[in-house]
Design an enzyme around this catalytic site. Structure first.
Site, PDB file in Angstrom:
ATOM      1  N   LYS A  13       1.395  -1.043   0.020  1.00  0.00           N
ATOM      2  CA  LYS A  13       0.288   0.393   0.700  1.00  0.00           C
ATOM      3  C   LYS A  13       0.638   1.120   0.155  1.00  0.00           C
ATOM      4  O   LYS A  13       0.799   1.847  -0.841  1.00  0.00           O
ATOM      5  CB  LYS A  13      -1.301  -0.101   1.165  1.00  0.00           C
ATOM      6  CG  LYS A  13      -2.107  -0.477   1.149  1.00  0.00           C
ATOM      7  CD  LYS A  13      -2.947  -0.404   2.161  1.00  0.00           C
ATOM      8  CE  LYS A  13      -2.170  -0.651   4.113  1.00  0.00           C
ATOM      9  NZ  LYS A  13      -2.147  -1.286   3.889  1.00  0.00           N
ATOM     10  N   ARG A  85      -9.895   1.093   7.724  1.00  0.00           N
ATOM     11  CA  ARG A  85     -10.196  -0.281   8.631  1.00  0.00           C
ATOM     12  C   ARG A  85     -10.878  -1.124   9.408  1.00  0.00           C
ATOM     13  O   ARG A  85     -10.468  -1.949   9.630  1.00  0.00           O
ATOM     14  CB  ARG A  85      -8.797   0.102   9.199  1.00  0.00           C
ATOM     15  CG  ARG A  85      -7.292  -0.131   8.241  1.00  0.00           C
ATOM     16  CD  ARG A  85      -6.134   0.063   9.120  1.00  0.00           C
ATOM     17  NE  ARG A  85      -4.987  -0.661   9.257  1.00  0.00           N
ATOM     18  CZ  ARG A  85      -3.853  -0.671   8.291  1.00  0.00           C
ATOM     19  NH1 ARG A  85      -3.660   0.827   8.207  1.00  0.00           N
ATOM     20  NH2 ARG A  85      -2.465  -1.047   9.245  1.00  0.00           N
ATOM     21  N   ARG A 118      10.745  -5.733   5.350  1.00  0.00           N
ATOM     22  CA  ARG A 118      10.581  -4.620   4.996  1.00  0.00           C
ATOM     23  C   ARG A 118      11.590  -2.794   5.291  1.00  0.00           C
ATOM     24  O   ARG A 118      11.805  -3.646   6.176  1.00  0.00           O
ATOM     25  CB  ARG A 118       9.541  -4.171   5.185  1.00  0.00           C
ATOM     26  CG  ARG A 118       8.638  -2.376   5.188  1.00  0.00           C
ATOM     27  CD  ARG A 118       7.235  -2.554   4.871  1.00  0.00           C
ATOM     28  NE  ARG A 118       6.372  -2.445   6.290  1.00  0.00           N
ATOM     29  CZ  ARG A 118       5.196  -2.185   6.001  1.00  0.00           C
ATOM     30  NH1 ARG A 118       4.670  -2.113   4.538  1.00  0.00           N
ATOM     31  NH2 ARG A 118       4.888  -2.586   7.157  1.00  0.00           N
ATOM     32  N   ARG A 151      10.463  -1.447  10.943  1.00  0.00           N
ATOM     33  CA  ARG A 151       9.766  -1.104  12.231  1.00  0.00           C
ATOM     34  C   ARG A 151       9.038  -2.549  13.182  1.00  0.00           C
ATOM     35  O   ARG A 151       9.368  -2.752  13.246  1.00  0.00           O
ATOM     36  CB  ARG A 151       7.978  -0.747  11.324  1.00  0.00           C
ATOM     37  CG  ARG A 151       7.714   0.370  11.495  1.00  0.00           C
ATOM     38  CD  ARG A 151       6.318   0.230  10.128  1.00  0.00           C
ATOM     39  NE  ARG A 151       5.139   0.464  10.308  1.00  0.00           N
ATOM     40  CZ  ARG A 151       4.712  -0.266   9.536  1.00  0.00           C
ATOM     41  NH1 ARG A 151       3.987   0.033   8.923  1.00  0.00           N
ATOM     42  NH2 ARG A 151       3.503  -0.123  10.432  1.00  0.00           N
ATOM     43  N   ARG A 162      -1.222  -8.931  12.926  1.00  0.00           N
ATOM     44  CA  ARG A 162      -1.873  -8.250  12.189  1.00  0.00           C
ATOM     45  C   ARG A 162      -3.203  -8.686  11.145  1.00  0.00           C
ATOM     46  O   ARG A 162      -3.837  -7.986  10.978  1.00  0.00           O
ATOM     47  CB  ARG A 162      -0.256  -6.934  11.666  1.00  0.00           C
ATOM     48  CG  ARG A 162      -0.011  -6.017  12.261  1.00  0.00           C
ATOM     49  CD  ARG A 162       1.126  -5.166  12.187  1.00  0.00           C
ATOM     50  NE  ARG A 162       0.816  -4.275  11.142  1.00  0.00           N
ATOM     51  CZ  ARG A 162       1.808  -4.238   9.828  1.00  0.00           C
ATOM     52  NH1 ARG A 162       3.085  -4.958  10.521  1.00  0.00           N
ATOM     53  NH2 ARG A 162       1.833  -3.538   9.076  1.00  0.00           N
TER      54      ARG A 162
HETATM   55  P1  AMP Z   1       0.029   0.795   9.177  1.00  0.00           P
HETATM   56  O1  AMP Z   1       1.284   2.229   9.018  1.00  0.00           O
HETATM   57  O2  AMP Z   1      -0.903   1.184   7.756  1.00  0.00           O
HETATM   58  O3  AMP Z   1       0.510  -0.713   8.775  1.00  0.00           O
HETATM   59  O4  AMP Z   1      -0.774   1.218  10.410  1.00  0.00           O
HETATM   60  C1  AMP Z   1       0.072   0.679  11.682  1.00  0.00           C
HETATM   61  C2  AMP Z   1      -0.549   0.763  12.516  1.00  0.00           C
HETATM   62  O5  AMP Z   1      -1.423   1.532  12.864  1.00  0.00           O
HETATM   63  C3  AMP Z   1      -1.678  -0.425  12.874  1.00  0.00           C
HETATM   64  O6  AMP Z   1      -0.972  -1.850  13.191  1.00  0.00           O
HETATM   65  C4  AMP Z   1      -2.325  -0.201  13.670  1.00  0.00           C
HETATM   66  O7  AMP Z   1      -2.771  -0.060  15.107  1.00  0.00           O
HETATM   67  C5  AMP Z   1      -2.080   2.294  13.946  1.00  0.00           C
HETATM   68  N1  AMP Z   1      -3.807   2.085  12.943  1.00  0.00           N
HETATM   69  C6  AMP Z   1      -3.620   2.068  11.372  1.00  0.00           C
HETATM   70  N2  AMP Z   1      -4.910   3.091  10.442  1.00  0.00           N
HETATM   71  C7  AMP Z   1      -5.652   2.695  10.985  1.00  0.00           C
HETATM   72  C8  AMP Z   1      -7.116   2.254  11.185  1.00  0.00           C
HETATM   73  N3  AMP Z   1      -7.774   3.066   9.897  1.00  0.00           N
HETATM   74  N4  AMP Z   1      -7.581   2.987  12.194  1.00  0.00           N
HETATM   75  C9  AMP Z   1      -7.019   1.642  13.105  1.00  0.00           C
HETATM   76  N5  AMP Z   1      -5.963   1.499  13.191  1.00  0.00           N
HETATM   77  C10 AMP Z   1      -5.344   1.655  12.751  1.00  0.00           C
END
Ligand code: AMP
Length: 212
Positions: A13, A85, A118, A151, A162
């Site tokens: 993404k 999400r 990554r 990360r 996740r």
């Molecule tokens: P990402 O960088 O998109 O993988 O997001 C990292 C973390 O941020 C996720 O594992 C969630 O804990 C939180 N997060 C990101 N987007 C959302 C969302 N739309 N709703 C709730 N938590 C989110």
């Protein structure tokens, strides 16, 4: 143009959103990145977010919605990466004129392989992969020169969590947009370049049949 990019962890993404933003002059809104910034800001909201971030679980809907609404206010051209999400989040923005929802589809095994390699830069949102998208200078960002790190939530046990959260909470969002006829599915198992070409093609010459 307002776009939404959905996909499991490791579907690419962030990389695809960055490229689309550049070519179509859209603001790239990475919600995970916004949450990481808020968590480091020292605010009360940041303190709550910090407790969940990095565990693989989702941040409460009302907090995420508040942050996203603030950031998109007054903007007409953006790509939302990692939002919505949950169906609750999707319904909260149901009155926004979304042009398309792009769904990057990938299997869990393939995604775990990707995530383990990554790396992100400490300064910004630039993403690399030690095998598939290496930086020119090993360990450093091509764009801003900062160090590349893994990360915390890219560790395997967190990645599995996740995925569980994704299957339970985010898969229904995909069905929701499919039913609304907004969904375009892209095979995200291909190389990043092929995935990008397939995605951009859907924006410039939609096939109208990619609603899987
Ligand atoms: P990402 O960088 O998109 O993988 O997001 C990292 C973390 O941020 C996720 O594992 C969630 O804990 C939180 N997060 C990101 N987007 C959302 C969302 N739309 N709703 C709730 N938590 C989110």
């Amino acid at each position: 143009m307002k776009l939404i990019l959905l996909g499991a962890p490791g579907s690419g993404k962030g990389t695809i959103a960055e490229k689309l933003a550049k070519e179509f002059q859209l603001q790239h809104i990475s919600v995970g990145e916004l949450l990481r910034q808020e968590a480091q800001s020292g605010s009360e909201m940041g303190r709550i977010i910090k407790q969940t971030l990095g565990t693989g679980k989702l941040i409460p809907d009302h907090l995420v919605i508040e942050i996203v609404r603030l950031v998109v206010k007054g903007k007409n051209n953006f790509i939302l990466d990692g939002f919505p999400r949950t169906v609750h989040q999707a319904k909260d923005i149901q009155d926004w004129p979304i042009a398309k929802v792009i769904y990057l589809k990938i299997t869990e095994e393939r995604a775990v392989e990707r995530i383990s390699g990554r790396r992100i830069c400490v300064k910004g949102t630039h993403t690399y992969h030690i095998k598939f998208i290496p930086s020119k200078k090993k360990g450093f960002c091509d764009i801003d020169g900062s160090k590349l790190i893994q990360r915390d939530d890219d560790r395997e046990e967190i990645v599995r969590e996740r995925f569980k959260v994704y299957a339970k909470k985010t898969k229904p969002v995909i069905d929701y947009y499919r039913e609304l006829g907004l969904l375009t599915t892209i095979n995200a198992a291909n190389s990043p370049e092929k995935v990008y070409q397939d995605t951009r093609k859907e924006l410039v010459e939609p096939s109208y049949q990619a609603n899987g």
